[in-house]
Design an enzyme around this catalytic site. Structure first.
Site, PDB file in Angstrom:
ATOM      1  N   ASN A 204       0.830  -1.202   0.103  1.00  0.00           N
ATOM      2  CA  ASN A 204       0.034  -0.056  -0.019  1.00  0.00           C
ATOM      3  C   ASN A 204       0.834   1.348  -0.082  1.00  0.00           C
ATOM      4  OD1 ASN A 204      -1.938   2.017   0.326  1.00  0.00           O
ATOM      5  ND2 ASN A 204      -2.199   1.377   2.710  1.00  0.00           N
TER       6      ASN A 204
ATOM      7  N   GLU B 138      -5.796  -4.809  10.700  1.00  0.00           N
ATOM      8  CA  GLU B 138      -4.905  -3.728  11.191  1.00  0.00           C
ATOM      9  C   GLU B 138      -5.369  -3.029  12.278  1.00  0.00           C
ATOM     10  OE1 GLU B 138      -2.592  -2.246   7.454  1.00  0.00           O
ATOM     11  OE2 GLU B 138      -4.541  -1.542   7.115  1.00  0.00           O
TER      12      GLU B 138
ATOM     13  N   HIS C  70      -9.884   1.156   4.664  1.00  0.00           N
ATOM     14  CA  HIS C  70      -8.527   1.500   5.115  1.00  0.00           C
ATOM     15  C   HIS C  70      -8.523   2.604   6.359  1.00  0.00           C
ATOM     16  CE1 HIS C  70      -4.462   2.731   5.960  1.00  0.00           C
ATOM     17  NE2 HIS C  70      -4.005   1.712   5.404  1.00  0.00           N
TER      18      HIS C  70
HETATM   19  P1  PGA Z   1       2.421   0.725   7.698  1.00  0.00           P
HETATM   20  O1  PGA Z   1       1.033   0.935   7.055  1.00  0.00           O
HETATM   21  O2  PGA Z   1       2.930  -0.346   7.182  1.00  0.00           O
HETATM   22  O3  PGA Z   1       3.099   2.280   7.344  1.00  0.00           O
HETATM   23  O4  PGA Z   1       1.995   0.778   9.199  1.00  0.00           O
HETATM   24  C1  PGA Z   1       0.120   0.054   7.036  1.00  0.00           C
HETATM   25  C2  PGA Z   1      -1.176   0.180   6.247  1.00  0.00           C
HETATM   26  O5  PGA Z   1      -0.745   0.705   5.009  1.00  0.00           O
HETATM   27  O6  PGA Z   1      -2.060  -0.107   6.500  1.00  0.00           O
END
Ligand code: PGA
Length: 248
Positions: free
Chosen positions: A13, A164, A95
């Site tokens: 992402n 997440e 997200h």
């Molecule tokens: P990160 O982002 O790896 O920078 O913590 C994770 C995400 O895009 O959800």
């Protein structure tokens, strides 16, 4: 499940990075060089403006978001159909950054899942608690999200859940792999009892070169990873992919 649904899933992402098409091209080429379909599915989620360029160089591309509507007067949004016409087969929905900055609700995210299914695009559905909590407290929050999202899943359709913990997003936050694995296990079980289908569940939140080994210890439960900040650092994402490939 099609070949495009081979685990482990690694979702890169890129968020609102990199700044230039040139850099986007460079990172795409680096990733393309080391991916192997038989070892898993590495999906790049670039900013919308770069989708066409990335797609020209690489087959597995995701949108970072879609509209909850099929078409119409929704300035700034893009539809599931538009993504499909660009040969994009995946889209991230729900997200935490969209939930926070665009005030997206689970009801809207459920509509986005329907839009994605309608165009045969695989939704990557993000869920997670916002504040650090105990497992039962966190699960309570996630179950509420799932209860709104699960009814929009199409039987026999492809979908991926991404757990997440929002407090762990940012690239370098402390994550307890055992905690994450426990929640992922609960999500899998709950989705299965509600849908009678098995869904891959991946982990996202500060996945980096330092902590990937400890997360991979739980590879029997974790079906892949959503990598944010580290995914636009070519060396680091290549190392992460290599470690993941070597482990499943
Ligand atoms: P990160 O982002 O790896 O920078 O913590 C994770 C995400 O895009 O959800």
């Amino acid at each position: 499940m099609s070949i495009y649904m081979k685990k482990p899933f690694i979702i890169c992402n890129w968020k609102m990075n990199p700044a230039t098409p040139r850099e986007a091209k460079k990172i795409t080429q680096e990733i393309a060089r080391i991916t192997e379909a038989k070892k898993g599915t590495v999906i790049i989620a670039p900013p919308t403006l770069f989708i066409e360029r990335v797609r020209a160089l690489y087959p597995w591309v995701a949108g970072q978001d879609i509209s909850a509507h099929a078409a119409g007067a929704y300035t700034g949004q893009i539809s599931a159909r538009m993504l499909r016409k660009e040969n994009v087969s995946y889209v991230i929905v729900g997200h935490s950054e969209r939930r926070k900055y665009q005030c997206e609700t689970d009801e809207q995210i459920a509509q986005k899942i329907k839009q994605a299914h309608g165009e045969k695009i695989t939704p990557i559905i993000c869920v997670g608690e916002t504040k650090k909590a105990t497992i039962p407290q966190a699960w309570n929050k996630i179950k509420k999200q799932l209860d709104i999202l699960i009814p929009s899943l199409v039987r026999g359709g492809n979908y991926i859940f991404a757990y997440e913990p929002v407090w762990a997003i940012g690239g370098n936050k402390e994550v307890d792999p055992k905690y994450a694995t426990d929640i992922i296990y609960r999500i899998k079980l709950y989705v299965r009892t509600q849908t009678q289908e098995v869904s891959p569940v991946i982990y996202g939140g500060s996945v980096n070169c330092e902590n990937i080994d400890s997360l991979l210890y739980y590879k029997n439960t974790i079906d892949g990873f959503l990598v944010g900040s580290a995914s636009v650092r070519p060396k680091e994402i290549k190392n992460i992919i290599k470690k993941i490939y070597g482990s499943y």
